[in-house]
Design an enzyme around this catalytic site. Structure first.
Site, PDB file in Angstrom:
ATOM      1  N   LYS A  70      83.701  22.660  62.119  1.00 44.45           N
ATOM      2  CA  LYS A  70      82.888  23.781  61.631  1.00 44.45           C
ATOM      3  C   LYS A  70      82.364  24.577  62.823  1.00 44.45           C
ATOM      4  O   LYS A  70      82.015  23.987  63.854  1.00 44.45           O
ATOM      5  CB  LYS A  70      81.711  23.224  60.816  1.00 44.45           C
ATOM      6  CG  LYS A  70      80.676  24.263  60.465  1.00 44.45           C
ATOM      7  CD  LYS A  70      79.529  23.684  59.651  1.00 44.45           C
ATOM      8  CE  LYS A  70      78.471  24.783  59.473  1.00 44.45           C
ATOM      9  NZ  LYS A  70      77.388  24.414  58.598  1.00 44.45           N
ATOM     10  N   GLU A  77      64.592  26.544  57.051  1.00 45.87           N
ATOM     11  CA  GLU A  77      65.113  25.240  57.489  1.00 45.87           C
ATOM     12  C   GLU A  77      64.210  24.470  58.449  1.00 45.87           C
ATOM     13  O   GLU A  77      63.933  24.910  59.566  1.00 45.87           O
ATOM     14  CB  GLU A  77      66.502  25.449  58.124  1.00 45.87           C
ATOM     15  CG  GLU A  77      67.213  24.144  58.402  1.00 45.87           C
ATOM     16  CD  GLU A  77      68.731  24.285  58.482  1.00 45.87           C
ATOM     17  OE1 GLU A  77      69.270  25.357  58.166  1.00 45.87           O
ATOM     18  OE2 GLU A  77      69.360  23.294  58.880  1.00 45.87           O
TER      19      GLU A  77
HETATM   20  C1  LIG Z   1      72.982  30.617  60.753  1.00 46.90           C
HETATM   21  C2  LIG Z   1      72.232  30.902  59.707  1.00 46.90           C
HETATM   22  O1  LIG Z   1      72.085  30.056  58.639  1.00 46.90           O
HETATM   23  C3  LIG Z   1      72.427  28.678  58.721  1.00 46.90           C
HETATM   24  C4  LIG Z   1      71.433  27.971  57.922  1.00 46.90           C
HETATM   25  C5  LIG Z   1      71.617  27.769  56.574  1.00 46.90           C
HETATM   26  C6  LIG Z   1      72.892  27.968  56.006  1.00 46.90           C
HETATM   27  C7  LIG Z   1      73.948  28.341  56.767  1.00 46.90           C
HETATM   28  C8  LIG Z   1      75.305  28.521  56.184  1.00 46.90           C
HETATM   29  O2  LIG Z   1      75.490  28.255  55.000  1.00 46.90           O
HETATM   30  O3  LIG Z   1      76.193  28.988  56.898  1.00 46.90           O
HETATM   31  C9  LIG Z   1      73.846  28.489  58.222  1.00 46.90           C
HETATM   32  O4  LIG Z   1      74.409  27.333  58.753  1.00 46.90           O
HETATM   33  C10 LIG Z   1      71.465  32.146  59.600  1.00 46.90           C
HETATM   34  O5  LIG Z   1      70.697  32.302  58.648  1.00 46.90           O
HETATM   35  O6  LIG Z   1      71.582  33.005  60.500  1.00 46.90           O
END
Ligand SMILES: C=C(O[C@H]1C=CC=C(C(=O)O)[C@@H]1O)C(=O)O
Length: 412
Positions: free
Chosen positions: A148, A203
């Site tokens: 990822k 988060e």
């Molecule tokens: C990198 C970000 O989100 C991260 C946090 C939650 C879900 C995310 C996703 O689903 O890609 C990202 O990993 C952002 O909000 O800029």
């Protein structure tokens, strides 16, 4: 010996958002409100792991200077921001004037109306280039099911007058009922104006209170819809999407692996739940643990976790390399950590997401999305656009910026 009479009420902060423009950390979480002011010590030289080792020492050295009242109110407190790059210096401040309050009643705040007019908006990079980067990352990890990479983009805004941090914070509070709304200075620009990172993060990377730890990784997302039926459909689809469940599993496994050596017990739910922000649905898992001896402090736990695959990817080294090759800007504090730690090692560190760096008349907004084998570049672009809207709404630019168009970007 007569005990010193100590007034244990917090310093007079009737509306904590009123002092946001000159504090060292403002953090409105779902469980408490923190304002930290008045610097005793500062260090901008140590990478996160070293800051974690020396953090409690810094607090102990500073504690001698405090009045009984300051100590009774929660001082000294270590606050600050760590950049995305764990090898880059963490910005740490020991503050003496600490206000702890209950969670803010967010309905009391309103979206700012007098927001400065944008005179220039630039997308960094252009959407077509972002999608090309996603496509290259997908090609790089094709068929590798445990890989990822989180790829991000930015929006630069120049406003006619300086943006006030407190206006943005109040807007974010009014729009995001459950987020960790934060403001933390990360430097200065010419004439001493502050650079401040401001955002509404969903988060939590780590909360340590005594032996209890909680981490709440999010990964796997879908934009919300204004139509309630469609909105629920998207949440359901997200919860059953094998691509998003994989993206989420990679993050939960990494968090579990990083916390396990510190824990006597660890509870990791089998399946994620779905949580919402004003703009997004996210897959969410609450990982809870009981720490074993010797007790690590909150920053040590944060350092063991950072950067999680929620913001970097997996395997970490491969993801960092793809990010370095693909992203056209330095993330600096975006996708880093902001939070606090006290002398006992308790603390709370959240991810710097849904945020922007403000400096006088300049703003840089950030958003990213997790890319796995089989990701669709247009969907990842749309996801970043939806994430930008948290902040664009807070600065009154939601309708003014066409975030997915490579044509004219400011609609006057
Ligand atoms: C990198 C970000 O989100 C991260 C946090 C939650 C879900 C995310 C996703 O689903 O890609 C990202 O990993 C952002 O909000 O800029």
């Amino acid at each position: 010996m007569t005990a010193e009479a100590v007034d244990t009420s917090s310093p007079d902060v009737s509306d904590p958002t009123a002092v946001v423009d000159d504090c060292e950390l403002f953090l409105a979480s779902p469980t408490a409100t923190l304002v930290a002011r008045d610097v005793i010590a500062q260090d901008n030289t140590m990478p996160l792991a070293e800051a974690a080792r020396r953090g409690t020492g810094l607090l102990t050295e500073s504690a001698w200077d405090l009045t009984a009242r300051e100590r009774a109110c929660g001082g000294p407190l270590l606050v600050g921001a760590a950049p995305f790059d764990p090898g880059a210096p963490t910005r740490l401040t020991v503050a003496r004037d600490i206000h702890w309050g209950p969670p803010l009643v967010r309905a009391n705040y309103a979206a700012a109306t007098a927001v400065p007019r944008a005179v220039r908006v630039d997308l960094v990079p252009w959407p077509a280039r972002y999608m090309a980067g996603v496509e290259r990352a997908v090609a790089r990890i094709a068929g590798l099911s445990q890989h990822k990479v989180v790829l991000s983009r930015a929006i630069d805004v120049i406003t006619a007058e300086p943006t006030r941090v407190r206006d943005v914070v109040r807007s974010l509070l009014s729009g995001e009922p459950d987020a960790y709304v934060f403001a933390v200075p990360v430097g200065t620009v010419r004439a001493g104006a502050r650079r401040v990172l401001v955002g509404a993060s969903p988060e939590l990377v780590i909360r340590r209170i005594g032996r209890s730890v909680l981490s709440n990784p999010l990964a796997g997302s879908a934009p919300r819809s204004a139509d309630p039926v469609e909105d629920r459909r998207r949440a359901w689809t997200l919860q059953h999407s094998s691509k998003d469940l994989l993206e989420h599993r990679i993050v939960v496994d990494a968090v579990t692996q990083a916390l396990r050596p510190f824990c006597a017990a660890l509870d990791v739910p089998d399946r994620p739940s779905v949580i919402r922000t004003s703009r997004m649905w996210h897959l969410s898992t609450k990982v809870r643990g009981v720490l074993a001896d010797p007790l690590p402090n909150a920053l040590e736990l944060a350092a063991a976790l950072h950067p999680t695959p929620a913001v970097c990817g997996w395997p970490t080294a491969v993801a960092r390399q793809v990010i370095a090759e693909s992203e056209t800007f330095d993330r600096q504090y975006y996708t880093g950590l902001t939070g606090w730690m006290n002398e006992s090692g308790d603390g709370e560190w959240v991810l710097a997401l849904r945020c922007a760096e403000l400096a006088d008349t300049q703003l840089r907004l950030y958003a990213g999305a997790g890319v796995v084998s089989g990701s669709d570049p247009a969907s990842e672009l749309a996801e970043t656009t939806a994430k930008f809207h948290t902040f664009l709404a807070a600065i009154g630019l939601e309708d003014a910026v066409a975030t997915t168009s490579s044509a004219e970007v400011v609609r006057r």
